[in-house]
Enzyme design. Structure first.
Site, short mmCIF file in Angstrom:
data_model
loop_
_atom_site.label_atom_id
_atom_site.label_comp_id
_atom_site.label_asym_id
_atom_site.label_seq_id
_atom_site.Cartn_x
_atom_site.Cartn_y
_atom_site.Cartn_z
N GLU A 1 0.67 4.54 15.08
CA GLU A 1 -0.48 4.34 14.23
C GLU A 1 -0.43 3.34 13.18
OE1 GLU A 1 -0.90 8.55 12.78
OE2 GLU A 1 -1.97 9.02 14.45
N GLU B 1 -1.19 11.39 21.50
CA GLU B 1 -0.95 12.93 20.71
C GLU B 1 -2.15 13.83 21.07
OE1 GLU B 1 0.60 11.96 17.03
OE2 GLU B 1 1.91 10.47 17.68
C1 GAL Z 1 0.14 11.78 13.90
C2 GAL Z 1 1.44 10.95 13.93
C3 GAL Z 1 2.62 11.65 14.38
C4 GAL Z 1 2.65 12.99 13.53
C5 GAL Z 1 1.52 13.72 13.43
C6 GAL Z 1 1.36 14.82 12.59
O1 GAL Z 1 -0.91 11.18 13.37
O2 GAL Z 1 1.26 9.89 14.96
O3 GAL Z 1 3.69 10.90 14.24
O4 GAL Z 1 3.07 12.55 12.31
O5 GAL Z 1 0.39 12.85 13.05
O6 GAL Z 1 1.28 14.67 11.51
#
Ligand code: GAL
Length: 672
Positions: A147, A310
């Site tokens: 990100e 994700e």
């Molecule tokens: C996302 C990030 C992950 C994890 C997740 C939960 O934005 O890419 O590494 O941190 O949020 O907070």
């Protein structure tokens, strides 16, 4: 990039758990239908425990366990979270925030994206990883960092900014002219005098107070800085492999510190992170159109299908305990991204961690590691995808409507929001929701995209407008397309200075209209408009802006009915070539956008896929001439849908006609 299977998997952090547990995890993953796992994106300290000492043995072992079960691997470069030994080396490795404060160690994303020493170490860790894994058949690709984003305002960035400006403007006279630095006597006589746009301690609501031209260029420069930083890692990877793919996990529609159209140029395909429900959302904000908009935006970046790197696997919480999605929602939300163009889904994360900042962010498994309801739901999806994944893979979304957005305009509105109630992203979201409720699919495209193939292009508040963009829109309209503009269009040029023209500036001619007066409405007062179109004769409340219009060649289709501009034109339609150009002189609520969208789509001969009750989403993808129709019930009630023909339910191969009832938080995929 073509794949031979639909990838379904999870983000796994084996380094958080005892090695004895790994085989059991992998057996559970296999049983859930997972065929891909992302590893290592935050494991820098494990892979390089000390400066220049590398250890990939543990990672080799876990990859072997996975590949023995035919589970493939995406490796993340770990640069979003550097180890303490690295950050202890130089104080200025840390970013400086917009208030001028230098960050300290203890979170992540603390690094300055322009720091040469950080570049050197990032290049090195990426190179070492690829050198080690380029030949490993289980490793199919790479995710760069995590990100990317967060602006830095340090001295290194300031120097780089000066170089960036020299390239763009060549000489200072030119810059002074383009930025209008005569205002407040800011005429620069040396590049080194140009500041970075720190947030100054100003009275509330006066914003940054810096020259908007300087500020826009700084935002562009920062976006370019991250692209350069990403490219450095891409180059490191490409020294060793041309076969493994390279992607990056972006953050959907709402993130806007990077120009994502530029960010993805150097990537093989787009990935993104889809979180519907986190500790930061209110219940009332849970709107299916938000995730749909993000997915359509991500698909629009390259106008290609994407991966979800994700996908929410439970409740999302950091300091507060997460609100767990209800039974059915994880699967429904994951299918929603498929309906909008996902060719792979990886859930974040495998197991809720027991230590660290994200103890309250739920994985597929709970802290204890025993499979439960969420695991079962994902396993159900895994077994469905084993049957239908190949049919879904590569199917195309082919909307006839595009909403055009620009990150330059986003950056410019960050600097000057124009009206305290105006939010460019929200404005796009409101218009998008109109199409979403009408079940009319939309592509979100950039200001530079070719518009061939669309019937209708909505151009909300395109504040920064260039000649090139104007020619693109004119050509589209001349060829028979319908173009729709809204207030704050054409106000600024590429340098963020106001045009020397009546609004909507460059597109005034194609719209056949001039804005006589642009009224920024008080935050506690709305106006009203009355439409007089054959199938839209309604009155709506009008908010935020009232552009009092003077048609030149256009026809008036709505009037204001309140305040001193009562009776004056509020919306117009202009015939332009074979097409039509509509100017909407105000903004409104959901009822306004839904009505407008339906009527104006009709003018463009674009029609809803199907009529459904509120909360039932419809989306389609095409595989050749086979149509896949997704019906997603986001409500907590059974919903009966009237179909428009005979279909086969892809999930059980049974024929369906006339009506279908979809249970709460469930979905169906139909084929013709
Ligand atoms: C996302 C990030 C992950 C994890 C997740 C939960 O934005 O890419 O590494 O941190 O949020 O907070």
């Amino acid at each position: 990039m073509k794949f031979s299977k639909f990838y379904f998997g999870v983000d796994y952090y084996p380094e958080h758990w005892p090695e004895e547990r790994w085989p059991e995890d992998v057996i559970l993953m296999k049983a859930a239908g997972f065929n891909i796992v992302r590893l290592a994106e935050f494991a820098w300290a494990k892979m390089e425990p000390q400066d220049g000492q590398f250890d990939f043995d543990w990672l080799d072992r876990v990859i072997e366990i996975l590949s023995n079960q035919d589970i493939q691997v995406v490796l993340g470069t770990p640069t979003a979270s550097p180890p303490p030994w690295l950050m202890a080396k130089q104080k200025d490795l840390f970013r400086v925030d917009s208030q001028g404060n230098r960050l300290t160690y203890g979170n992540r994303r603390e690094y300055c994206p322009n720091h040469p020493f950080y570049h050197q170490h990032s290049h090195q860790i990426a190179s070492k990883m690829v050198e080690h894994y380029a030949g490993n058949k289980a490793v199919i690709g790479w995710q760069i960092d995590n990100e990317l984003g967060s602006r830095c305002y340090c001295n290194i960035c300031r120097d780089r900014f000066h170089k960036w400006l020299q390239k763009r403007y060549q000489d200072l006279d030119n810059l002074n002219k383009k930025w209008g630095t005569v205002f407040w006597s800011h005429i620069y006589t040396d590049w080194s005098q140009i500041p970075v746009p720190l947030k100054l301690p100003l009275p509330a609501n006066t914003g940054y107070g810096q020259n908007p031209s300087l500020h826009l260029d700084y935002n562009r420069f920062m976006s370019d800085s991250y692209r350069t930083y990403q490219k450095l890692q891409i180059d490191a990877i490409r020294q060793y492999t041309s076969e493994q793919f390279i992607t990056h996990n972006l953050m959907g529609f709402r993130y806007d510190e990077l120009n994502y159209y530029d960010t993805v140029e150097d990537l093989d395909f787009v990935s993104w992170d889809n979180y519907w429900r986190t500790q930061w959302n209110m219940e009332s904000e849970l709107d299916p159109s938000s995730a749909a908009l993000s997915a359509d935006t991500m698909r629009g970046l390259k106008r290609q299908n994407f991966w979800v790197m994700e996908q929410q696997s439970g409740g999302g919480g950091w300091d507060t305990v997460a609100i767990t999605p209800k039974p059915g929602q994880l699967r429904l939300w994951a299918y929603q991204t498929i309906a909008h163009g996902a060719d792979a889904i990886l859930f974040f994360r495998w197991r809720t961690c027991r230590t660290g900042t994200e103890q309250n962010w739920q994985g597929v498994l709970e802290h204890h590691g025993i499979p439960g309801r969420r695991y079962d739901e994902i396993l159900q999806m895994g077994s469905e995808l084993e049957k239908i994944g190949r049919v879904l893979l590569g199917a195309q979304n082919t909307p006839q409507v595009a909403i055009m957005q620009s990150y330059d305009t986003r950056f410019a509105f960050q600097i000057q929001p124009n009206n305290p109630r105006f939010d460019y992203k929200q404005h796009i979201q409101d218009i998008y929701r109109g199409f979403f409720r009408a079940n009319i699919p939309v592509d979100i495209v950039s200001e530079k995209t070719s518009l061939d193939g669309y019937k209708l292009v909505f151009v909300p508040a395109m504040y920064i407008l260039t000649e090139k963009m104007t020619r693109n829109l004119e050509q589209f309209a001349k060829g028979g397309g319908v173009v729709i503009f809204t207030p704050r269009t054409g106000v600024k040029d590429d340098f963020n200075t106001v045009v020397n023209k009546k609004l909507p500036g460059l597109v005034s001619q194609m719209a056949g209209v001039e804005v006589e007066e642009y009224i920024s409405m008080p935050i506690d007062e709305d106006s009203e408009i009355q439409f007089a179109l054959s199938d839209l004769e309604s009155q709506f409340s009008a908010s935020v802006w009232a552009d009092v219009l003077k048609p030149t060649t256009a026809q008036t289709v709505a009037h204001f009915t309140k305040d001193y501009y009562t009776g004056q034109a509020a919306a117009t339609i202009n015939a332009f070539g074979d097409g039509k150009v509509i100017y909407l002189g105000t903004m409104g609520d959901d009822t306004y956008y839904e009505a407008i969208v339906r009527t104006l789509s009709g003018l463009a001969d674009v029609h809803p896929l199907l009529e459904t009750p509120i909360g039932v989403e419809v989306a389609e993808r095409w595989k050749g001439d086979q149509r896949l129709l997704f019906l997603l019930n986001h409500t907590l009630q059974n919903q009966e849908i009237q179909l428009d023909g005979r279909y086969i339910n892809l999930l059980d191969n049974k024929p369906i006609k006339d009506t279908i009832t979809i249970p709460p938080l469930d979905l169906i995929v139909l084929v013709d």
